[in-house]
Design an enzyme around this catalytic site. Structure first.
Site, PDB file in Angstrom:
ATOM      1  N   GLY A   2      41.452  41.423  40.528  1.00 39.37           N
ATOM      2  CA  GLY A   2      41.602  40.107  41.149  1.00 39.37           C
ATOM      3  C   GLY A   2      42.573  40.096  42.324  1.00 39.37           C
ATOM      4  O   GLY A   2      42.251  39.621  43.410  1.00 39.37           O
ATOM      5  N   ARG A  15      32.923  35.150  42.925  1.00 38.43           N
ATOM      6  CA  ARG A  15      32.112  35.547  41.769  1.00 38.43           C
ATOM      7  C   ARG A  15      30.815  34.731  41.677  1.00 38.43           C
ATOM      8  O   ARG A  15      29.787  35.260  41.245  1.00 38.43           O
ATOM      9  CB  ARG A  15      32.902  35.379  40.478  1.00 38.43           C
ATOM     10  CG  ARG A  15      33.815  36.550  40.219  1.00 38.43           C
ATOM     11  CD  ARG A  15      34.540  36.380  38.914  1.00 38.43           C
ATOM     12  NE  ARG A  15      35.147  37.625  38.486  1.00 38.43           N
ATOM     13  CZ  ARG A  15      35.995  37.720  37.473  1.00 38.43           C
ATOM     14  NH1 ARG A  15      36.345  36.647  36.791  1.00 38.43           N
ATOM     15  NH2 ARG A  15      36.487  38.891  37.141  1.00 38.43           N
ATOM     16  N   LYS A  47      52.186  46.340  35.688  1.00 40.64           N
ATOM     17  CA  LYS A  47      52.605  47.074  34.497  1.00 40.64           C
ATOM     18  C   LYS A  47      51.889  48.404  34.324  1.00 40.64           C
ATOM     19  O   LYS A  47      50.677  48.488  34.425  1.00 40.64           O
ATOM     20  CB  LYS A  47      52.350  46.200  33.258  1.00 40.64           C
ATOM     21  CG  LYS A  47      53.381  45.109  33.173  1.00 40.64           C
ATOM     22  CD  LYS A  47      53.537  44.282  31.922  1.00 40.64           C
ATOM     23  CE  LYS A  47      52.724  44.356  30.731  1.00 40.64           C
ATOM     24  NZ  LYS A  47      52.068  43.117  30.359  1.00 40.64           N
ATOM     25  N   GLY A 106      39.517  44.148  35.016  1.00 41.11           N
ATOM     26  CA  GLY A 106      39.545  44.941  33.781  1.00 41.11           C
ATOM     27  C   GLY A 106      38.273  45.747  33.610  1.00 41.11           C
ATOM     28  O   GLY A 106      38.313  46.908  33.187  1.00 41.11           O
TER      29      GLY A 106
HETATM   30  C1  3PG Z   1      38.057  38.455  34.018  1.00 39.07           C
HETATM   31  O1  3PG Z   1      38.303  37.570  34.837  1.00 39.07           O
HETATM   32  O2  3PG Z   1      38.802  39.422  33.819  1.00 39.07           O
HETATM   33  C2  3PG Z   1      36.757  38.380  33.289  1.00 39.07           C
HETATM   34  O3  3PG Z   1      36.096  37.194  33.559  1.00 39.07           O
HETATM   35  C3  3PG Z   1      36.993  38.542  31.804  1.00 39.07           C
HETATM   36  O4  3PG Z   1      37.858  37.538  31.351  1.00 39.07           O
HETATM   37  P1  3PG Z   1      38.847  37.860  30.169  1.00 39.07           P
HETATM   38  O5  3PG Z   1      39.829  38.879  30.680  1.00 39.07           O
HETATM   39  O6  3PG Z   1      39.485  36.554  29.790  1.00 39.07           O
HETATM   40  O7  3PG Z   1      38.015  38.434  29.037  1.00 39.07           O
HETATM   41 MG    MG Z   2      40.655  39.951  32.601  1.00 39.61          MG
END
Ligand code: 3PG
Ligand code: MG
Length: 395
Positions: free
Chosen positions: A351, A39, A202, A374
């Site tokens: 991820g 990132r 999930k 997300g």
């Molecule tokens: C992530 O890693 O999903 C983003 O940096 C957002 O982080 P968060 O899910 O804690 O908002």
């Molecule tokens: Mg996240």
């Protein structure tokens, strides 16, 4: 509305406030070191561009982890500041807090160039989208750049509210633009066949995205722990595999909605008595009592691979099994190699699947490896994200 380009903006002598997503994984023990810097690496071109274009100050904002609105050294951006300094070959000053008087004075000094504000989520106002905080942050710059694609699904002070103070002076960074362009090619007239592969733990986390994908794709291949509720919903047994009743109910809904028969489920599995157990192949769809499914089996790998081979567009989110353990990595790795071998337009997000693609050594053969998990799922679901919408239309 088209996203603007930071390349077209005159930045000479301007102070720029930039939101990045430097939320990188760190080791759990001290000294905390970065275990995957992707990132940050992906953000470097934007920083270099701002420097080349003559910005006088670059004030960088990011969150790291979820410190819940209070300072916590565990979530300090210090390792990130060090990494940036070594990558850029310049000083990067880490401010003690995102808002303090010391910082204001520091920013007055002509020699101050690159400043990283300490974790913005140390302040309770960030996640509440507090406009007072947004305004304070806005005072550090003449121009706002948002390059934090991974956090663009969050409506926070530094990703959303801050836009209110930069009318006509808010721009996407290079990474943000690349992410949105790649993901929107999945949404707008994707070449067919379009195959999506969804895995992970999930059903409830991804149900909205799966509903949307069912409309968009020709085939939806399901793997990982996500598959067991679907198998159970179809009347198979799943042994001791991860499988909540709520997820079975959601899977039933999705199967009922799948009028075109697009959903494909595993035909066999790699199972064990537990996470540390000895792996064996389960040649049947149903998993016997006492066994836990931990990867897709060889027949499934073959059949999913055949679907992938014919695809012209591919989206992948979520691993096919417990790939962190070598015994259960084959399904996930095979999917990565199979996608890498096609000429299809291929996007991977999330991820775990991104880590798997890196591990496979084939990342460069994907059309786009997203830095957002997300965020990429929400973009597919809704075709827009709060942080991006704010750049296009303001708040
Ligand atoms: C992530 O890693 O999903 C983003 O940096 C957002 O982080 P968060 O899910 O804690 O908002
Ligand atoms: Mg996240």
């Amino acid at each position: 509305m088209q996203l603007k380009s930071i390349q077209d903006v005159d930045l000479k002598g301007k102070r720029v406030v930039v939101r990045f997503d430097f939320n990188v994984p760190l080791t759990k023990t001290e000294p905390r070191t970065i275990t995957d810097a992707s990132r940050i690496d992906e953000a470097i071109p934007t920083i270099r561009l701002l420097l080349e274009k003559g910005a006088s100050k670059i004030v960088m904002i990011s969150h790291l982890g979820r410190p819940d609105g209070q300072p916590n050294p565990k979530y300090s951006l210090e390792p990130v500041a060090e990494y940036l300094a070594s990558k850029l070959g310049t000083d990067v000053i880490l401010s003690e807090s995102a808002v303090d008087n010391g910082l204001r004075n520091l920013l007055q000094l002509p020699e101050t160039k690159l400043v990283l504000l300490e974790n913005i989520r140390f302040l309770p106002g960030e996640e509440k989208n507090d406009m007072e905080l947004a305004e304070k942050l806005s005072q550090y710059g003449d121009i706002y750049v948002n390059d934090a694609f991974g956090a663009a699904h969050r409506k926070h002070a530094s990703t959303y509210g801050i836009n209110a103070f930069f009318k006509g002076r808010a721009y996407p960074g290079l990474l943000m633009k690349k992410e949105i362009e790649s993901l929107s090619s999945l949404l707008e007239k994707p070449a067919k066949p379009f195959v999506a592969i969804v895995g992970g733990a999930k059903v409830s986390d991804k149900i909205k995205t799966i509903e949307k994908l069912l409309v968009m794709v020709d085939t939806l291949l399901i793997g990982g722990a996500m598959a067991y509720p679907f198998l159970k919903a179809r009347g198979n047994t799943v042994g001791n595999s991860l499988c909540s009743d709520d997820d079975v109910a959601l899977a039933k809904q999705l199967l009922a909605a799948d009028k075109g028969g697009k959903i494909q489920l595993p035909k066999d599995h790699i199972v064990a008595e537990g996470l540390e157990g000895k792996p064996e192949t389960c040649h049947t769809i149903s998993i016997p009592d006492g066994k836990m499914g931990l990867d897709i089996g060889p027949m499934t790998i073959q059949s999913y691979g055949d679907h992938i081979k014919t695809a012209k567009t591919i989206f992948w989110n979520g691993p096919m099994g417990l790939f962190e353990s070598k015994a259960f990595a084959r399904g996930t790795m095979s999917i990565a190699h199979e996608i890498a071998g096609t000429k299809a337009f291929s996007v991977v997000g999330g991820g775990d699947s991104v880590a798997a693609v890196q591990q496979s050594g084939e990342a460069s053969k994907f059309s786009h490896v997203s830095t957002g998990g997300g965020a990429s799922l929400e973009y597919i679901e809704k075709g827009e994200l709060p942080g991006v919408q704010a750049l296009r239309f303001g708040v």
